[in-house]
Design a protein around this motif. Structure first.
Motif, PDB file in Angstrom:
ATOM      1  N   VAL A 262       0.852  -1.260   0.020  1.00  0.00           N
ATOM      2  CA  VAL A 262       0.007   0.146   0.033  1.00  0.00           C
ATOM      3  C   VAL A 262       0.915   1.150   0.013  1.00  0.00           C
ATOM      4  O   VAL A 262       0.658   2.101  -0.856  1.00  0.00           O
ATOM      5  CB  VAL A 262      -0.821   0.072   1.205  1.00  0.00           C
ATOM      6  CG1 VAL A 262      -1.625   1.270   1.326  1.00  0.00           C
ATOM      7  CG2 VAL A 262      -1.900  -1.041   1.114  1.00  0.00           C
ATOM      8  N   VAL A 263       1.768   1.373   0.814  1.00  0.00           N
ATOM      9  CA  VAL A 263       2.823   2.564   0.878  1.00  0.00           C
ATOM     10  C   VAL A 263       3.304   2.781  -0.558  1.00  0.00           C
ATOM     11  O   VAL A 263       3.577   3.912  -0.843  1.00  0.00           O
ATOM     12  CB  VAL A 263       3.729   2.107   1.968  1.00  0.00           C
ATOM     13  CG1 VAL A 263       4.799   3.429   2.004  1.00  0.00           C
ATOM     14  CG2 VAL A 263       3.205   2.164   3.134  1.00  0.00           C
ATOM     15  N   ALA A 266       1.085   4.190  -2.878  1.00  0.00           N
ATOM     16  CA  ALA A 266       0.727   5.735  -2.357  1.00  0.00           C
ATOM     17  C   ALA A 266       2.006   6.754  -2.939  1.00  0.00           C
ATOM     18  O   ALA A 266       2.057   7.631  -3.198  1.00  0.00           O
ATOM     19  CB  ALA A 266       0.447   5.934  -1.124  1.00  0.00           C
ATOM     20  N   ASP A 269       2.283   7.002  -6.737  1.00  0.00           N
ATOM     21  CA  ASP A 269       1.296   7.814  -7.007  1.00  0.00           C
ATOM     22  C   ASP A 269       1.675   9.354  -6.872  1.00  0.00           C
ATOM     23  O   ASP A 269       1.422  10.303  -7.532  1.00  0.00           O
ATOM     24  CB  ASP A 269       0.032   7.301  -6.597  1.00  0.00           C
ATOM     25  CG  ASP A 269      -1.200   8.079  -6.857  1.00  0.00           C
ATOM     26  OD1 ASP A 269      -1.372   8.022  -8.444  1.00  0.00           O
ATOM     27  OD2 ASP A 269      -1.924   8.629  -6.253  1.00  0.00           O
ATOM     28  N   ALA A 270       2.120   9.663  -5.472  1.00  0.00           N
ATOM     29  CA  ALA A 270       2.227  10.948  -5.020  1.00  0.00           C
ATOM     30  C   ALA A 270       3.441  11.825  -6.162  1.00  0.00           C
ATOM     31  O   ALA A 270       3.560  12.682  -6.228  1.00  0.00           O
ATOM     32  CB  ALA A 270       2.928  11.060  -3.725  1.00  0.00           C
ATOM     33  N   GLY A 274       2.256   6.407 -10.938  1.00  0.00           N
ATOM     34  CA  GLY A 274       1.363   5.582 -10.108  1.00  0.00           C
ATOM     35  C   GLY A 274       1.357   4.027 -11.148  1.00  0.00           C
ATOM     36  O   GLY A 274       1.241   2.995 -10.471  1.00  0.00           O
ATOM     37  N   SER A 385      -1.928  -3.721   5.790  1.00  0.00           N
ATOM     38  CA  SER A 385      -2.776  -2.651   4.555  1.00  0.00           C
ATOM     39  C   SER A 385      -3.509  -1.858   5.179  1.00  0.00           C
ATOM     40  O   SER A 385      -3.399  -0.465   4.774  1.00  0.00           O
ATOM     41  CB  SER A 385      -3.467  -3.563   3.725  1.00  0.00           C
ATOM     42  OG  SER A 385      -2.904  -4.461   2.844  1.00  0.00           O
ATOM     43  N   GLY A 389      -2.027   2.278   4.972  1.00  0.00           N
ATOM     44  CA  GLY A 389      -3.072   3.152   4.251  1.00  0.00           C
ATOM     45  C   GLY A 389      -3.145   4.379   5.382  1.00  0.00           C
ATOM     46  O   GLY A 389      -3.324   5.475   4.650  1.00  0.00           O
ATOM     47  N   VAL A 392      -0.170   6.712   5.523  1.00  0.00           N
ATOM     48  CA  VAL A 392       0.031   7.642   4.336  1.00  0.00           C
ATOM     49  C   VAL A 392      -0.919   8.710   3.983  1.00  0.00           C
ATOM     50  O   VAL A 392      -0.754   9.638   3.639  1.00  0.00           O
ATOM     51  CB  VAL A 392       0.207   6.832   2.762  1.00  0.00           C
ATOM     52  CG1 VAL A 392       1.303   5.944   2.922  1.00  0.00           C
ATOM     53  CG2 VAL A 392      -1.038   5.919   2.672  1.00  0.00           C
ATOM     54  N   GLU A 393      -2.267   8.446   4.530  1.00  0.00           N
ATOM     55  CA  GLU A 393      -3.419   9.413   4.520  1.00  0.00           C
ATOM     56  C   GLU A 393      -3.258  10.512   5.515  1.00  0.00           C
ATOM     57  O   GLU A 393      -3.562  11.694   5.316  1.00  0.00           O
ATOM     58  CB  GLU A 393      -4.732   8.776   4.459  1.00  0.00           C
ATOM     59  CG  GLU A 393      -5.927   9.478   4.368  1.00  0.00           C
ATOM     60  CD  GLU A 393      -7.106   8.848   4.073  1.00  0.00           C
ATOM     61  OE1 GLU A 393      -8.184   9.430   4.342  1.00  0.00           O
ATOM     62  OE2 GLU A 393      -7.109   7.741   3.754  1.00  0.00           O
ATOM     63  N   ALA A 397       3.282  10.086   2.590  1.00  0.00           N
ATOM     64  CA  ALA A 397       3.890   8.765   2.108  1.00  0.00           C
ATOM     65  C   ALA A 397       4.958   8.119   2.552  1.00  0.00           C
ATOM     66  O   ALA A 397       4.993   6.862   2.862  1.00  0.00           O
ATOM     67  CB  ALA A 397       3.685   8.731   0.519  1.00  0.00           C
ATOM     68  N   GLY A 400       5.049   6.145   5.788  1.00  0.00           N
ATOM     69  CA  GLY A 400       4.499   4.927   5.519  1.00  0.00           C
ATOM     70  C   GLY A 400       5.457   3.857   5.766  1.00  0.00           C
ATOM     71  O   GLY A 400       5.111   2.757   6.110  1.00  0.00           O
TER      72      GLY A 400
END
Length: 432
Positions: A262-263, A266, A269-270, A274, A385, A389, A392-393, A397, A400
């Protein structure tokens, strides 16, 4: 043939010329590596081929399900909830399926159990395609929980074929771990390719065909199947000495894998890359696959109980590399290299852990013991996960990557603590 007597005893003497016994094959004809020795066993290649075909979809189904549901319903939250439901159902049902396999045999249980799971996946596909209510997706995907632990059944066959030969079992476990990594590396890529090239349901459909075909091929190899134990007085693996602590360790190791995935998604994607997440994560699996093959080719130094804390310690140390790469450089290339190196500790740790599970599981309940270990991993992946998640939220990120390091450190503390407690019990003076 001549007869004579000596000391009152009749002796037969064969005077015919004898042929020399054929020399033991060496070089190109003989087993060149420990892996060659595995596949000289009659039926080993056939059951391995079937098992690999059946195992590849395990890395396809979750990705295919997310793509299929999100594309049709426009909700990643719904897709994630459906896959989480399937994971929870698997954690409950898989040990029961494994117990039936131990009692009644692999072929007798694996084929119908796989058929039920295939029907569940097919029902999910039809529900998504025809727009049925959301609750039907949860019900259909929960039915896939009857999928047997194909990797565990393959390991059980190797343990049966090489019983009393720990070196061969070590090599076989290493091969199986490398196969796991390869399937989980190729599965998501194949699923995304099929769903993107053809239609959203293509990944699930192809996965169904591969799963059912592979299990049928695997089950047909009856000569290598361990004999069933219909009745056994042995206690549950959960009550066997050393198993509970191993399962908790596997839970923490699963959190490493779940949070890392998950990290990394993220993080990429950041930075606007991605689509590269799958490739970056694939490098981690590739590092583990190569390390697993190398680890299986060498003779293990010392008992597995002594090696396991060292493997977990190495994994904890190497898991700091992605954190350092992300925090100090922010470079995707540096992160990819760090994940490649960090992955090299995964296979030796899992191979040694599975060896301990095999050694500590009561006789006649091996499939159940290994499935409990996989269930622990799945539970840890779900927890990891969620933790990754959330981090990172709510933080960022890069932070994470501290989650997998923390999870690995927890696994190390559990392993070291169990070893210290076991040593104290052995050294405790007995009452006279």
């Amino acid at each position: 043939m001549r007869f004579t007597t000596t000391g009152g005893t009749l002796v037969a003497v064969d005077l015919r010329p004898h042929r020399k016994a054929p020399p033991t094959p060496r070089g190109p004809r003989g087993p060149r590596t420990p892996y060659h020795r595995l596949f000289t066993v009659p039926g080993a290649r056939a059951f391995t081929l079937g098992n690999l075909i059946a195992r590849l979809p395990m890395g396809m189904f979750s990705v295919s399900t997310v793509i299929m549901i999100a594309g049709a319903r426009g909700s990643y939250a719904l897709a994630g909830a459906v896959t989480a439901t399937g994971l929870a159902a698997t954690a409950l049902v898989a040990p029961w399926i494994a117990r039936l396999v131990d009692r009644h045999g692999q072929a007798r249980i694996a084929v119908p159990a796989t058929a039920v799971a295939a029907l569940g996946s097919l029902a999910l596909l039809l529900c998504v395609h025809y727009g049925t209510p959301d609750w039907t997706l949860f019900a259909a995907y929960a039915a896939t929980a009857t999928t047997p632990n194909t990797g565990g059944m393959s390991r059980a066959r190797w343990a049966h074929l090489f019983k009393g030969d720990p070196a061969a079992v070590h090599t076989a476990n290493s091969f199986e771990q490398a196969a796991d990594e390869l399937c989980y590396m190729l599965g998501p890529v194949l699923a995304a390719l099929l769903c993107g090239t053809f239609f959203p349901e293509a990944g699930t459909l192809v996965g169904l065909v591969l799963l059912m075909s592979g299990v049928l091929i695997f089950a047909a190899q009856r000569s290598t199947e361990p004999p069933p134990r219909r009745r056994t007085a042995e206690k549950s693996p959960l009550r066997a000495p050393g198993i509970p602590s191993l399962l908790v360790t596997f839970l923490a190791l699963g959190a490493v894998f779940g949070s890392m995935e998950v990290v990394t998604i993220a993080f990429t994607d950041a930075r606007g890359h991605g689509s590269a997440a799958g490739l970056v994560l694939g490098l981690q699996a590739a590092g583990s696959c190569v390390a697993g093959l190398v680890y299986g080719a060498v003779k293990p130094a010392g008992p597995a109980e002594r090696r396991y804390p060292l493997c977990v310690a190495a994994m904890t140390a190497l898991m700091t590399l992605p954190l350092l790469a992300a925090a100090l450089t922010g470079s995707l290339v540096a992160l990819a290299g760090a994940l490649l190196v960090a992955g090299m500790a995964t296979a030796p740790t899992m191979v040694t852990g599975m060896t301990l599970v095999q050694q500590r599981t009561p006789d006649g309940r091996l499939n159940e013991g290994m499935t409990l270990a996989v269930t622990g991993l799945l539970g840890g992946i779900a927890c990891g996960s969620a933790a990754g998640g959330w981090t990172v939220e709510h933080v960022f990120a890069t932070a994470g990557y501290g989650v997998p390091v923390t999870a690995a450190a927890v696994a190390l503390m559990i392993t070291a603590g169990h070893r210290l407690v076991s040593a104290a019990r052995r050294n405790r003076p007995t009452a006279t």
